[in-house]
Write a protein that holds these residues in place. Structure first.
Motif, PDB file in Angstrom:
ATOM      1  N   VAL A 186      47.315  38.625  37.783  1.00 35.58           N
ATOM      2  CA  VAL A 186      46.726  39.888  38.466  1.00 35.58           C
ATOM      3  C   VAL A 186      45.383  40.398  38.015  1.00 35.58           C
ATOM      4  N   CYS A 187      44.787  40.018  37.031  1.00 32.94           N
ATOM      5  CA  CYS A 187      43.294  40.328  36.683  1.00 32.94           C
ATOM      6  C   CYS A 187      42.658  39.220  35.835  1.00 32.94           C
ATOM      7  N   ASP A 188      41.294  39.421  35.825  1.00 27.84           N
ATOM      8  CA  ASP A 188      40.716  38.417  34.898  1.00 27.84           C
ATOM      9  C   ASP A 188      40.752  38.828  33.325  1.00 27.84           C
ATOM     10  N   PRO A 189      41.147  38.014  32.719  1.00 22.56           N
ATOM     11  CA  PRO A 189      41.556  38.356  31.062  1.00 22.56           C
ATOM     12  C   PRO A 189      40.855  39.210  30.650  1.00 22.56           C
ATOM     13  N   SER A 190      39.394  39.196  30.763  1.00 21.19           N
ATOM     14  CA  SER A 190      38.737  40.341  30.244  1.00 21.19           C
ATOM     15  C   SER A 190      38.698  41.870  30.803  1.00 21.19           C
ATOM     16  N   PHE A 191      39.663  41.925  31.521  1.00 19.65           N
ATOM     17  CA  PHE A 191      40.184  43.354  32.140  1.00 19.65           C
ATOM     18  C   PHE A 191      41.544  43.753  31.705  1.00 19.65           C
ATOM     19  N   SER A 192      42.177  42.724  30.912  1.00 18.52           N
ATOM     20  CA  SER A 192      43.680  43.077  30.811  1.00 18.52           C
ATOM     21  C   SER A 192      43.999  44.094  30.206  1.00 18.52           C
ATOM     22  N   ARG A 193      43.007  44.758  29.131  1.00 24.02           N
ATOM     23  CA  ARG A 193      43.423  45.876  28.493  1.00 24.02           C
ATOM     24  C   ARG A 193      42.737  47.222  28.933  1.00 24.02           C
ATOM     25  N   MET A 194      42.453  46.919  30.196  1.00 23.02           N
ATOM     26  CA  MET A 194      41.664  48.147  30.795  1.00 23.02           C
ATOM     27  C   MET A 194      42.482  48.785  31.980  1.00 23.02           C
ATOM     28  N   ASP A 218      50.592  35.732  46.910  1.00 22.07           N
ATOM     29  CA  ASP A 218      50.319  35.008  48.013  1.00 22.07           C
ATOM     30  C   ASP A 218      48.812  34.983  48.162  1.00 22.07           C
ATOM     31  N   LEU A 219      47.912  35.783  48.017  1.00 26.46           N
ATOM     32  CA  LEU A 219      46.627  35.739  48.389  1.00 26.46           C
ATOM     33  C   LEU A 219      45.575  35.414  47.502  1.00 26.46           C
ATOM     34  N   GLY A 220      45.776  35.272  46.410  1.00 23.94           N
ATOM     35  CA  GLY A 220      44.772  35.057  45.290  1.00 23.94           C
ATOM     36  C   GLY A 220      44.184  36.132  44.893  1.00 23.94           C
ATOM     37  N   VAL A 221      44.416  37.573  45.299  1.00 19.66           N
ATOM     38  CA  VAL A 221      43.607  38.621  44.764  1.00 19.66           C
ATOM     39  C   VAL A 221      43.641  38.872  43.196  1.00 19.66           C
ATOM     40  N   ARG A 222      42.539  39.085  42.630  1.00 19.44           N
ATOM     41  CA  ARG A 222      42.242  39.215  41.456  1.00 19.44           C
ATOM     42  C   ARG A 222      41.502  40.551  40.925  1.00 19.44           C
ATOM     43  N   LEU A 223      42.032  41.210  40.051  1.00 13.29           N
ATOM     44  CA  LEU A 223      41.010  42.217  39.760  1.00 13.29           C
ATOM     45  C   LEU A 223      40.261  41.981  38.738  1.00 13.29           C
ATOM     46  N   PRO A 224      39.163  42.818  38.651  1.00  9.05           N
ATOM     47  CA  PRO A 224      38.770  43.537  39.626  1.00  9.05           C
ATOM     48  C   PRO A 224      38.486  43.012  40.805  1.00  9.05           C
ATOM     49  N   PHE A 225      38.393  43.880  42.124  1.00  7.73           N
ATOM     50  CA  PHE A 225      37.958  43.275  43.172  1.00  7.73           C
ATOM     51  C   PHE A 225      36.730  42.805  43.316  1.00  7.73           C
ATOM     52  N   THR A 226      36.404  41.860  44.140  1.00  5.97           N
ATOM     53  CA  THR A 226      35.096  41.281  44.294  1.00  5.97           C
ATOM     54  C   THR A 226      34.081  42.216  44.813  1.00  5.97           C
ATOM     55  N   PRO A 227      32.662  42.091  44.643  1.00  5.18           N
ATOM     56  CA  PRO A 227      31.749  42.765  45.494  1.00  5.18           C
ATOM     57  C   PRO A 227      31.969  42.886  46.849  1.00  5.18           C
ATOM     58  N   PHE A 228      32.103  41.895  47.476  1.00  2.00           N
ATOM     59  CA  PHE A 228      32.533  41.757  48.877  1.00  2.00           C
ATOM     60  C   PHE A 228      33.701  42.468  49.179  1.00  2.00           C
ATOM     61  N   GLU A 260      30.344  53.426  31.729  1.00  4.20           N
ATOM     62  CA  GLU A 260      30.074  52.036  31.296  1.00  4.20           C
ATOM     63  C   GLU A 260      30.597  50.956  31.977  1.00  4.20           C
ATOM     64  N   ASP A 261      31.833  51.080  32.737  1.00  4.10           N
ATOM     65  CA  ASP A 261      32.705  49.947  33.408  1.00  4.10           C
ATOM     66  C   ASP A 261      31.810  49.535  34.448  1.00  4.10           C
ATOM     67  N   GLY A 262      31.961  48.364  34.798  1.00  6.25           N
ATOM     68  CA  GLY A 262      31.219  47.863  36.010  1.00  6.25           C
ATOM     69  C   GLY A 262      32.135  47.057  36.825  1.00  6.25           C
ATOM     70  N   GLY A 263      33.594  47.425  36.830  1.00  7.13           N
ATOM     71  CA  GLY A 263      34.461  46.554  37.384  1.00  7.13           C
ATOM     72  C   GLY A 263      35.164  47.266  38.757  1.00  7.13           C
ATOM     73  N   PHE A 264      35.482  48.444  38.057  1.00 10.08           N
ATOM     74  CA  PHE A 264      35.956  49.529  38.922  1.00 10.08           C
ATOM     75  C   PHE A 264      35.026  50.872  39.187  1.00 10.08           C
ATOM     76  N   TYR A 265      33.920  50.768  38.520  1.00 15.66           N
ATOM     77  CA  TYR A 265      32.974  51.955  38.776  1.00 15.66           C
ATOM     78  C   TYR A 265      31.569  51.388  38.987  1.00 15.66           C
TER      79      TYR A 265
END
Length: 243
Positions: free
Chosen positions: A23-31, A63-73, A168-173
């Motif tokens: 679902v997500c990058d390991p560094s974001f699993s606690r967020m 199916d699609l390989g989406v992984r949080l956080p979403f990419t800049p694109f 402070e977050d750069g993944g979702f904000y």
């Protein structure tokens, strides 16, 4: 649409998604925390809460390989069309994902304007119609991931941002503001290609290179390269991540 309810109505069910999908990058699993959607809740019912959340479909990860956080694109695209993640049809998410994989494999910069050149956005019937990407005047790039995405509308759940500081977050904000619309937008923005005058010389070259490919390319095959690229590098347990 208003009558569609989620099959994920307990934490036991959404926790199974967490265990079985990346679902997500390991560094974001606690967020973040995956949350069920009780009877009567729909993807268009979101509103500002504490903690904030957004809706996703299981097929994004299955199916699609989406992984949080979403990419800049992906964030740029959602902002461009003014839509929450759940407003975009899964096949269109497949186009977004496949484009990033293809550009990475070919050594082409992932550019929103290059992507927009090949597509137009079909707006669903208001107020709860799903948005779909159709090929533009020069044709699209990929086949549909699935000719019939049955039951995907029932397979949604919340992603709650429980450990995220907007400043402070750069993944979702970014700068304290959401990087993409969290909640259903009643007025999405359609488009039909991109203004050629806005393209840079490298973007024009990228478009010409992509137009020369034997289109439409098989979406599933392109998405499979997410893992194959890493296998060639001896990283069998990892998949290609776009950040």
């Amino acid at each position: 649409m208003a009558k569609v309810e989620s099959v994920f109505q307990s934490f036991l069910e959404v926790n199974a998604v967490w265990r079985t999908h990346r679902v997500c990058d390991p560094s974001f699993s606690r967020m973040i925390r995956l949350e069920p959607c009780p009877t009567g809740e729909g993807v268009f019912m979101g509103k500002s809460t504490d903690p904030p959340y957004f809706y996703v479909y299981q097929c994004f990860f299955r199916d699609l390989g989406v992984r949080l956080p979403f990419t800049p694109f992906e964030c740029d695209f959602l902002n461009y069309v003014n839509a929450a993640p759940s407003q975009i049809h899964p096949n269109s998410w497949g186009f977004l994902r496949a484009f990033q994989v293809l550009c990475t494999v070919l050594g082409i910069e992932v550019s929103l304007r290059v992507f927009l050149h090949f597509y137009q956005l079909k707006l669903g019937a208001p107020p709860y119609g799903v948005l779909s990407l159709n090929e533009g005047k020069d044709g699209g790039l990929f086949t549909l991931y699935s000719q019939s995405y049955k039951n995907y509308r029932q397979e949604f759940f919340r992603v709650a941002m429980v450990g995220v500081d907007p400043l402070e977050d750069g993944g979702f904000y970014f700068g304290g503001l959401p990087r993409f619309p969290f909640y259903w937008c009643p007025d999405p923005s359609g488009f039909n290609g991109v203004d050629p005058s806005r393209l840079t010389a490298p973007e024009v070259a990228a478009i010409e290179n992509l137009k020369a490919l034997p289109r439409p390319l098989d979406c599933k095959l392109i998405l499979s390269l997410q893992c194959l690229v890493h296998k060639e590098r001896g990283l069998e347990s990892e998949c290609l991540v776009f950040q």
